[in-house]
Design an enzyme around this catalytic site. Sequence first.
Site, PDB file in Angstrom:
ATOM      1  N   GLU A 210      13.125   1.516 -20.890  1.00 40.34           N
ATOM      2  CA  GLU A 210      13.607   2.288 -21.840  1.00 40.34           C
ATOM      3  C   GLU A 210      13.899   3.194 -21.048  1.00 40.34           C
ATOM      4  OE1 GLU A 210      11.149   3.118 -24.355  1.00 40.34           O
ATOM      5  OE2 GLU A 210      10.523   1.509 -25.698  1.00 40.34           O
ATOM      6  N   GLU A 416       8.810  -5.515 -26.943  1.00 41.70           N
ATOM      7  CA  GLU A 416       8.415  -5.229 -28.092  1.00 41.70           C
ATOM      8  C   GLU A 416       9.148  -4.391 -29.524  1.00 41.70           C
ATOM      9  OE1 GLU A 416       7.703  -0.585 -26.112  1.00 41.70           O
ATOM     10  OE2 GLU A 416       7.672  -1.053 -24.150  1.00 41.70           O
TER      11      GLU A 416
END
Length: 536
Positions: A210, A416
């Site tokens: 991320e 995720e």
Amino acid sequence: MLQRKTKVFLLLTVTFVVYVVYTWMVRVKVVMAEVKFEEDDDGFLYGEFPNSFQWSVATSAYQVEGGADQGGRGASIWDHYSHVGGIADGSNGDVACDSYNRHKEDVALVKQLGVTSYRFSISWSRVLPTGKIDNINEEGISYYNNLINDLIAANIQPVVTLYHWDLPLALQNEFGGWLSDVIIPLFVDYAELCFQRYGDRVKTWITLNEPRVVASGYETKDMAPGLNKLGVGGYRSSYVMLKAHARAYHTYVERYKQTQRGRIGITLNCDWGVPHDATPLNKEASTRFMQWYIGLYAHPIYVGGWPKVIEDNVGEKSRKEGRSESRLPAFAQAELDDIIGTSDFLGLNSYTAVIVNHKRKQSPGLFTDSDITTTLDASWPPSGSSWLAIYPPGIRKVLSWIKGEYPGYGSILITENGVSETDQSGCFNLCDQFRVNFFKNYTNNVLKAIRYDGVNVEGYTAWSLLDNFEWARGYKERFGIHHVDFNTLKRTPKASALFYKRLVENNGIPSRGVLGGWMKEIEGECARENQALCGT
Ligand code: PNW
């Protein structure tokens, strides 16, 4: 010329052989034509995921390891940030889930779930305490060797993230961390050390987790290092991260891939932006939402260079602000060439969705330049995290959007997806029906993305194996499918862990009847576990 009879005979034989081979292929699922799917009245799709589908569960180093001063580990920016009061509940990751001392317990829990792989991250400052290659901490190297060996012995593939936000503090202090190109060769050294030491057993590498959230630590005060350089910190760090990612990618491909036979990609996060209404203004606003969210990173990798809308808007705003250069750094041609095509798969983290409205904004910033406002729809159930509302179709929308926007994406690995509850003092309720529903409905939308939209999704990863240190929110937001008592560090499965195990075992949800059976069994189990946990 063949006789008419012979022709008919040949034709029949060929038809028969084709029929036999086809039914055999269907049976062993070489082709999927016969796999049954059934959609419920309420739109739920029963049926299996593709045969090769990988199920996984994840954690990250700073969120679970603890052992902050053990085994020669160096400090990271999150040690510093949490110790100077950056965390909502005043906590830090000094102990966390104590996985540094309990990794065998974690491996046993992962094995219980029956998943194919476990995604964890390596703490850069545990293996290189100062961040630099001239000082290798062999004790730290051993920790991950043991973890990897124990996983493999349990028949679980390690999926390893090199950078999940815990930058060695020394590198932040010395030259500004991800704001400076100085970090690029140091990140490559670190990555290469990991390839050398672990690459014989690790076949899936993720460079960065991320980058957008990492960038927010340079843009705002909300995440480490909390530099608050509005309008420039986010873009500059994103630019440097993309270059570092690309260099690590090429290093792997050129020097290790052939012998180690693994692959390497990046994990980007993206939620779905629903336009407030069908007006062109709000539809364009939702496109900008996606571009600023994922396009900033995916476009350089899959298409080349920054998304045009970002380049134009930030350029224009920068001129109006009286700057001589855009706040968005310009790529040199060699950099563009280096970055394009550098992901063997796309790692995707997706949790929620937002309603997007067009709104002109004056203040410069990574999160304001897109000229939008975002809100959560009142009809979406809330979670334990203010930013996370439950909207299962969002993940399917994101997957399909990626397929349409980046035709060369290859495959997507969901790295995720999960949901939180707020901490409850006293007796914790392990019967987390809301999380069971979350996994049931989100994975169903992943199945629809595969079956209906033709998106190549190779696997799904539940976040998280354990309740853990939820960054600036501390321990008050629990994402675990296993409850962790942070006094005793005891791990206990929540109902969602039992549900996930069934889902994995069956590679999907076969039918409404079977699902009903699981639910009964799971309810009984978590009720029993509740009694044990609360000592009643
Ligand atoms: C991810 N948001 O972070 C991280 O990769 C995990 O370490 C983290 O625990 C998990 O999601 C749950 O939060 C995000 O505010 C944190 O949009 C916040 C956001 C997105 C992702």
